[in-house]
Design an enzyme around this catalytic site. Structure first.
Site, PDB file in Angstrom:
ATOM      1  N   ASP A   1     -17.241  70.683  45.445  1.00 42.67           N
ATOM      2  CA  ASP A   1     -16.148  71.674  45.467  1.00 42.67           C
ATOM      3  C   ASP A   1     -15.211  71.438  44.275  1.00 42.67           C
ATOM      4  OD1 ASP A   1     -15.899  72.878  48.659  1.00 42.67           O
ATOM      5  OD2 ASP A   1     -17.019  71.037  48.363  1.00 42.67           O
TER       6      ASP A   1
ATOM      7  N   GLU B   1      -9.379  77.895  45.994  1.00 45.25           N
ATOM      8  CA  GLU B   1      -9.323  77.200  47.276  1.00 45.25           C
ATOM      9  C   GLU B   1      -8.871  75.751  47.129  1.00 45.25           C
ATOM     10  OE1 GLU B   1     -12.695  77.368  49.936  1.00 45.25           O
ATOM     11  OE2 GLU B   1     -11.456  76.409  51.466  1.00 45.25           O
TER      12      GLU B   1
ATOM     13  N   ASP C   1     -13.567  80.658  45.032  1.00 43.56           N
ATOM     14  CA  ASP C   1     -13.969  79.670  46.024  1.00 43.56           C
ATOM     15  C   ASP C   1     -15.114  78.891  45.375  1.00 43.56           C
ATOM     16  OD1 ASP C   1     -14.660  78.086  48.120  1.00 43.56           O
ATOM     17  OD2 ASP C   1     -14.509  79.663  49.626  1.00 43.56           O
TER      18      ASP C   1
ATOM     19  N   ASP D   1     -18.203  78.254  48.593  1.00 47.54           N
ATOM     20  CA  ASP D   1     -17.913  79.021  49.799  1.00 47.54           C
ATOM     21  C   ASP D   1     -19.066  78.762  50.758  1.00 47.54           C
ATOM     22  OD1 ASP D   1     -16.773  80.864  51.516  1.00 47.54           O
ATOM     23  OD2 ASP D   1     -17.964  82.496  50.680  1.00 47.54           O
TER      24      ASP D   1
ATOM     25  N   THR E   1     -19.046  75.471  52.521  1.00 49.91           N
ATOM     26  CA  THR E   1     -19.273  74.027  52.291  1.00 49.91           C
ATOM     27  C   THR E   1     -20.145  73.425  53.398  1.00 49.91           C
ATOM     28  OG1 THR E   1     -17.126  73.919  51.208  1.00 49.91           O
ATOM     29  CG2 THR E   1     -18.094  71.824  51.843  1.00 49.91           C
TER      30      THR E   1
ATOM     31  N   LYS F   1     -23.662  86.674  52.305  1.00 52.19           N
ATOM     32  CA  LYS F   1     -23.779  87.747  53.316  1.00 52.19           C
ATOM     33  C   LYS F   1     -23.481  89.119  52.700  1.00 52.19           C
ATOM     34  CE  LYS F   1     -21.021  85.460  56.279  1.00 52.19           C
ATOM     35  NZ  LYS F   1     -21.142  84.034  55.934  1.00 52.19           N
TER      36      LYS F   1
END
Ligand code: AMP
Ligand code: MG
Length: 342
Positions: free
Chosen positions: A47, A70, A130, A133, A135, A255
């Site tokens: 990240d 983030e 992010d 995204d 994690t 998605k």
């Protein structure tokens, strides 16, 4: 050159480089350092490294940037101050595979470009990121996305989704990571494009969603994590629509791409009544990807997502993505379900 093509190129390059760094790190998950954030959610070397790499590439190409992201480097700096440099050194090593002359200070400062005053608004626009995204999917060896968007006046105009484990082949199961991965980019009003996540020299493919065959069953796409969306309420909505197919579940904003490219028909993110407010970096890139794939993107009340309120989608609850014709039917099928516990 106007700013838009430069921004698109820089964003795709930043996400592509971050995809490579994350893919390397995911291939040796056992040795990967991580910590828990204040909200108990996991954050890993990847990240932090991905955020630093994206900031570096964007800044090199475009000069100083305004970014709502983030992650921040506060906990890493705290660990260093407490005499524990292990996680920070792992982050630096990972970053150097893309940014060879980076120093620890440069990496921490790059991460913190995305921190700080998240409620800032700038009419000239800003980025949101992010770096990983999903994690939890990353840590399971499954799907996740690197998600970067350019926002102006409350709407994402450019969205780039790096999906290092997502195949362009619809028949490949989501839990079987693809060796190349896919990268999607979308520009408002200009379409959705796909290319391999690991090869810049390939001409992007313009994605055109196929017409839905009315005889085929409706396919739902949703989060793996049942604490991020109500699986049971989504099942009831799908029953109302006469659909009974098992939902496709994957972590991260892949998605939106799965629905935008026509592999699934509906993405539902239904509040569980815990008062959670969605973050812009979890939706901005995905929203423009799905829209340019020909989908309508709203919250559960049918309201457009408002990305102009700082880091959170304060005025929205949940997410509903579907083709325009289907979207109205989904909202109607939700009826009171949408507001039951919101
Ligand atoms: P997904 O992979 O689509 O399930 O979403 C991952 C994202 O969900 C994370 O990046 C978190 O920011 C976000 N998240 C955390 N808690 C919640 C919650 N209670 N409801 C919805 N999203 C959440
Ligand atoms: Mg996220």
């Amino acid at each position: 050159m106007s700013d838009k093509p430069r921004r698109i190129d820089a964003a795709c390059e930043a996400v592509r480089q971050a995809c490579r760094v994350c893919r390397d790190l995911q291939s040796r998950l056992e040795s990967l350092g991580s910590m828990r954030k204040d909200d108990r959610s996991p954050v890993t070397v990847a990240d932090f490294a991905a955020q630093a790499v994206v900031v570096h590439v964007l800044t090199e190409a475009l000069g100083p940037i305004l970014l709502i992201a983030e992650e921040d480097a506060f906990a890493l700096r705290q660990q260093i101050a407490d005499g524990d440099r292990s996680l920070a050194v792992s982050v630096l090593e990972a970053v150097r595979t893309a940014w060879v002359d980076a120093t620890m200070d440069m990496v921490l400062d790059a991460i913190d470009v995305g921190a700080g005053n998240h409620e800032q608004r700038d009419s000239a626009g800003h980025w949101t990121l992010d770096p990983i995204d999903g994690t939890k999917g990353f840590l399971r060896g499954q799907q996740y996305a690197i998600s970067l968007a350019w926002i102006e006046e409350g709407a994402p105009l450019i969205g780039v989704l790096g999906c290092p484990n997502l195949s362009s082949d619809f028949n490949r199961p989501f839990d079987d990571p693809d060796p190349h991965g896919t990268l999607y980019f979308a520009v408002a009003g200009e379409g959705l494009y796909e290319l391999p996540a690991d090869d810049v020299n390939v001409e992007p493919i313009h994605i055109r969603r196929l017409e839905k065959d009315p005889n085929e069953p409706l396919r739902l796409c949703e989060s793996v994590d049942g604490s991020h969306t109500s699986h049971s309420r989504a099942e009831r909505v799908m029953q109302q629509l006469g659909a009974s197919v098992e939902p496709a579940r994957l972590d991260g904003q892949g998605k939106y791409a799965v629905v935008g490219r026509g592999q699934a028909d509906i993405y539902l993110r239904l509040p569980r009544g815990d008062g959670y407010i969605e973050r812009i970096w979890d939706h901005a890139a995905g929203a423009v990807v799905a829209q340019e794939g020909g989908c309508a993107v709203t919250d559960v009340y049918g309201k457009p997502l408002d990305f102009g309120l700082g880091s959170r989608l304060e005025k929205n609850r949940g997410v509903v993505v579907a083709t325009p014709e289907l979207h109205g039917r989904v909202l109607a099928a939700m009826g009171d379900l949408a507001t039951e516990t919101v």
